[in-house]
Design a protein around this motif. Sequence first.
Motif, PDB file in Angstrom:
ATOM      1  N   PRO A 187       0.842  -1.202   0.000  1.00  0.00           N
ATOM      2  CA  PRO A 187       0.000   0.000   0.000  1.00  0.00           C
ATOM      3  C   PRO A 187       0.875   1.250   0.000  1.00  0.00           C
ATOM      4  CG  PRO A 187      -0.708  -1.547   1.695  1.00  0.00           C
ATOM      5  CD  PRO A 187       0.598  -2.051   1.178  1.00  0.00           C
ATOM      6  N   LYS A 188       0.406   2.305  -0.618  1.00  0.00           N
ATOM      7  CA  LYS A 188       1.202   3.531  -0.690  1.00  0.00           C
ATOM      8  C   LYS A 188       1.528   4.073   0.697  1.00  0.00           C
ATOM      9  CE  LYS A 188       1.533   7.958  -3.091  1.00  0.00           C
ATOM     10  NZ  LYS A 188       2.004   8.705  -1.902  1.00  0.00           N
ATOM     11  N   THR A 189       0.622   3.881   1.646  1.00  0.00           N
ATOM     12  CA  THR A 189       0.894   4.369   3.000  1.00  0.00           C
ATOM     13  C   THR A 189       2.135   3.700   3.587  1.00  0.00           C
ATOM     14  OG1 THR A 189      -0.668   2.716   3.851  1.00  0.00           O
ATOM     15  CG2 THR A 189      -1.495   4.968   3.524  1.00  0.00           C
ATOM     16  N   ILE A 190       2.296   2.409   3.319  1.00  0.00           N
ATOM     17  CA  ILE A 190       3.482   1.694   3.806  1.00  0.00           C
ATOM     18  C   ILE A 190       4.716   2.121   3.017  1.00  0.00           C
ATOM     19  CG2 ILE A 190       4.574  -0.564   4.084  1.00  0.00           C
ATOM     20  CD1 ILE A 190       2.359  -0.190   6.051  1.00  0.00           C
ATOM     21  N   GLN A 191       4.566   2.282   1.710  1.00  0.00           N
ATOM     22  CA  GLN A 191       5.692   2.737   0.889  1.00  0.00           C
ATOM     23  C   GLN A 191       6.209   4.077   1.402  1.00  0.00           C
ATOM     24  OE1 GLN A 191       4.453   2.896  -3.205  1.00  0.00           O
ATOM     25  NE2 GLN A 191       4.108   0.686  -3.367  1.00  0.00           N
ATOM     26  N   ASP A 192       5.305   4.999   1.654  1.00  0.00           N
ATOM     27  CA  ASP A 192       5.695   6.339   2.095  1.00  0.00           C
ATOM     28  C   ASP A 192       6.273   6.317   3.505  1.00  0.00           C
ATOM     29  OD1 ASP A 192       4.829   7.317  -0.315  1.00  0.00           O
ATOM     30  OD2 ASP A 192       2.946   8.145   0.459  1.00  0.00           O
ATOM     31  N   LYS A 193       5.705   5.510   4.355  1.00  0.00           N
ATOM     32  CA  LYS A 193       6.188   5.416   5.734  1.00  0.00           C
ATOM     33  C   LYS A 193       7.554   4.742   5.794  1.00  0.00           C
ATOM     34  CE  LYS A 193       3.860   2.710   8.487  1.00  0.00           C
ATOM     35  NZ  LYS A 193       2.838   2.158   9.409  1.00  0.00           N
ATOM     36  N   GLY A 194       7.774   3.776   4.899  1.00  0.00           N
ATOM     37  CA  GLY A 194       9.076   3.118   4.820  1.00  0.00           C
ATOM     38  C   GLY A 194       9.342   2.106   5.902  1.00  0.00           C
ATOM     39  N   VAL A 195       8.304   1.600   6.583  1.00  0.00           N
ATOM     40  CA  VAL A 195       8.485   0.612   7.637  1.00  0.00           C
ATOM     41  C   VAL A 195       7.147  -0.087   7.880  1.00  0.00           C
ATOM     42  CG1 VAL A 195       7.942   2.219   9.531  1.00  0.00           C
ATOM     43  CG2 VAL A 195       9.412   0.223   9.971  1.00  0.00           C
ATOM     44  N   ILE A 196       7.210  -1.350   8.296  1.00  0.00           N
ATOM     45  CA  ILE A 196       6.025  -2.084   8.728  1.00  0.00           C
ATOM     46  C   ILE A 196       6.133  -2.278  10.243  1.00  0.00           C
ATOM     47  CG2 ILE A 196       4.800  -4.290   8.632  1.00  0.00           C
ATOM     48  CD1 ILE A 196       5.614  -4.495   5.692  1.00  0.00           C
ATOM     49  N   GLN A 197       5.215  -1.683  10.979  1.00  0.00           N
ATOM     50  CA  GLN A 197       5.230  -1.773  12.433  1.00  0.00           C
ATOM     51  C   GLN A 197       4.592  -3.102  12.856  1.00  0.00           C
ATOM     52  OE1 GLN A 197       6.709   0.273  14.429  1.00  0.00           O
ATOM     53  NE2 GLN A 197       7.038   2.113  13.193  1.00  0.00           N
ATOM     54  N   VAL A 198       5.307  -3.836  13.715  1.00  0.00           N
ATOM     55  CA  VAL A 198       4.885  -5.184  14.097  1.00  0.00           C
ATOM     56  C   VAL A 198       4.651  -5.269  15.605  1.00  0.00           C
ATOM     57  CG1 VAL A 198       5.464  -7.646  14.053  1.00  0.00           C
ATOM     58  CG2 VAL A 198       6.319  -6.122  12.241  1.00  0.00           C
ATOM     59  N   GLY A 199       3.506  -5.771  15.994  1.00  0.00           N
ATOM     60  CA  GLY A 199       3.261  -6.092  17.397  1.00  0.00           C
ATOM     61  C   GLY A 199       3.583  -7.554  17.641  1.00  0.00           C
ATOM     62  N   THR A 200       4.245  -7.840  18.757  1.00  0.00           N
ATOM     63  CA  THR A 200       4.605  -9.219  19.086  1.00  0.00           C
ATOM     64  C   THR A 200       4.628  -9.396  20.595  1.00  0.00           C
ATOM     65  OG1 THR A 200       6.162 -11.007  18.526  1.00  0.00           O
ATOM     66  CG2 THR A 200       7.130  -8.928  19.256  1.00  0.00           C
ATOM     67  N   ASN A 201       4.753 -10.631  21.028  1.00  0.00           N
ATOM     68  CA  ASN A 201       4.963 -10.961  22.439  1.00  0.00           C
ATOM     69  C   ASN A 201       6.211 -11.833  22.475  1.00  0.00           C
ATOM     70  OD1 ASN A 201       3.559 -13.238  24.815  1.00  0.00           O
ATOM     71  ND2 ASN A 201       4.537 -11.299  25.282  1.00  0.00           N
ATOM     72  N   ALA A 202       7.337 -11.209  22.711  1.00  0.00           N
ATOM     73  CA  ALA A 202       8.637 -11.868  22.532  1.00  0.00           C
ATOM     74  C   ALA A 202       8.988 -12.745  23.729  1.00  0.00           C
ATOM     75  CB  ALA A 202       9.730 -10.828  22.307  1.00  0.00           C
ATOM     76  N   GLU A 203       8.209 -13.837  23.891  1.00  0.00           N
ATOM     77  CA  GLU A 203       8.389 -14.743  25.016  1.00  0.00           C
ATOM     78  C   GLU A 203       8.423 -16.200  24.587  1.00  0.00           C
ATOM     79  OE1 GLU A 203       5.539 -14.429  28.078  1.00  0.00           O
ATOM     80  OE2 GLU A 203       6.329 -12.568  28.858  1.00  0.00           O
ATOM     81  N   TYR A 204       8.569 -16.464  23.303  1.00  0.00           N
ATOM     82  CA  TYR A 204       8.341 -17.827  22.838  1.00  0.00           C
ATOM     83  C   TYR A 204       9.469 -18.370  21.993  1.00  0.00           C
ATOM     84  CZ  TYR A 204       3.789 -16.679  24.605  1.00  0.00           C
ATOM     85  OH  TYR A 204       2.769 -16.277  25.424  1.00  0.00           O
ATOM     86  N   ALA A 205      10.610 -18.581  22.609  1.00  0.00           N
ATOM     87  CA  ALA A 205      11.712 -19.181  21.873  1.00  0.00           C
ATOM     88  C   ALA A 205      11.284 -20.557  21.382  1.00  0.00           C
ATOM     89  CB  ALA A 205      12.931 -19.310  22.781  1.00  0.00           C
ATOM     90  N   PRO A 206      11.640 -20.966  20.186  1.00  0.00           N
ATOM     91  CA  PRO A 206      12.524 -20.231  19.280  1.00  0.00           C
ATOM     92  C   PRO A 206      11.799 -19.296  18.334  1.00  0.00           C
ATOM     93  CG  PRO A 206      12.054 -22.358  18.320  1.00  0.00           C
ATOM     94  CD  PRO A 206      11.302 -22.309  19.649  1.00  0.00           C
ATOM     95  N   MET A 207      10.496 -19.067  18.547  1.00  0.00           N
ATOM     96  CA  MET A 207       9.733 -18.278  17.578  1.00  0.00           C
ATOM     97  C   MET A 207      10.031 -16.788  17.683  1.00  0.00           C
ATOM     98  SD  MET A 207       8.375 -20.706  15.964  1.00  0.00           S
ATOM     99  CE  MET A 207       7.422 -19.733  14.795  1.00  0.00           C
ATOM    100  N   GLU A 208       9.951 -16.242  18.888  1.00  0.00           N
ATOM    101  CA  GLU A 208      10.330 -14.853  19.119  1.00  0.00           C
ATOM    102  C   GLU A 208      10.638 -14.675  20.592  1.00  0.00           C
ATOM    103  OE1 GLU A 208       6.372 -15.879  18.856  1.00  0.00           O
ATOM    104  OE2 GLU A 208       7.093 -14.802  17.103  1.00  0.00           O
ATOM    105  N   TYR A 209      11.799 -14.084  20.869  1.00  0.00           N
ATOM    106  CA  TYR A 209      12.196 -13.839  22.252  1.00  0.00           C
ATOM    107  C   TYR A 209      13.256 -12.752  22.275  1.00  0.00           C
ATOM    108  CZ  TYR A 209      16.250 -16.892  21.275  1.00  0.00           C
ATOM    109  OH  TYR A 209      17.390 -17.465  20.744  1.00  0.00           O
TER     110      TYR A 209
END
Length: 320
Positions: free
Chosen positions: A60-82
């Motif tokens: 989407p142009k909004t993402i192109q212009d912003k230049g980043v995708i903001q991600v919400g996560t819960n970084a507590e689950y190795a090896p998936m995200e921590y």
Amino acid sequence: MTASSTRRTTATRSRLGAAGAIAVAGALLLTGCGDQTNGGKGSSSASGRTSSAPLFSKLPKTIQDKGVIQVGTNAEYAPMEYQEGGDIVGVDPDIAAALAKKLGVPFKFTSGSFDGLITSLNSGRYDVAISSITDTKARQQGLDDKGKKLGPGVDFVDYFTAGTAVYVQKGNPKKIGSVEDLCGQTAAVQHGTTYEQLLQKQSKACTDGGKKKITIESFDNDTEAQTRVKSGGAVAGVNDYPVAIDLARKADGGKAFEVVGEQVDAGPFGIAVNKDNKQLTSALEAAVSAIIQDGTYKKILDKWGAQSGAIDKAAVNGGK
């Protein structure tokens, strides 16, 4: 998650928690406790309007212009995200970095509570949520576990598959062999996950069969649930299969826990996207397919020992 903090389901997180809990409008917004940018912009400009990345034009142009995708996560689950050394690492951040190379914008991860992710996404705080979230019809439709409408729901771009596993103290002192053996026992789990739903469903099956119910202790984060099992206060914990395997392998050098039985209720993990953002969903689907086809996806899963969750192609809303 780390060895000491492994999401997400009857959808199977697995962590992947109660559909209603993470879809309720008005739930607490995610409070960031750490962030990490994964991937690069290629030749994109500071504004994000141009890039040589192959799939940049699909965004989407909004993402192109912003230049980043903001991600919400819960970084507590190795090896998936921590979290490690102040950074958010794992399978999901590495996949996001690979997607960034195809799309031409980085993914910036912010970690907070799991059960607020979808509400935060739909409020506009994040562009996507990536957190070992099991793709289920209930989450797609914004329903709770009783079918009550609680929110608009989300779309999912499926990129991985996993089931739920039971883990116990090393040595398995109570001789637990599966979730069915938890009747009359105490089990620990993270609140708002699909594996909490699994325990609730099994507890009802216990009482329907003339046995005692499962005493379910739900915690705000998975680290607390693990600690409860480790101390003997709960005979077992329930988590996503890859997370439970990683926990058993790494916690206290492999001396704290073991996984019992087989994984059950396997289902897809998906990147959650606001239902109004169909163009972003389509771009992400193309990017996931691209990293599968060029072999990057397999290398990431091999790196983290997560090969059992590999899929052959991306899908949108493939959960049941």
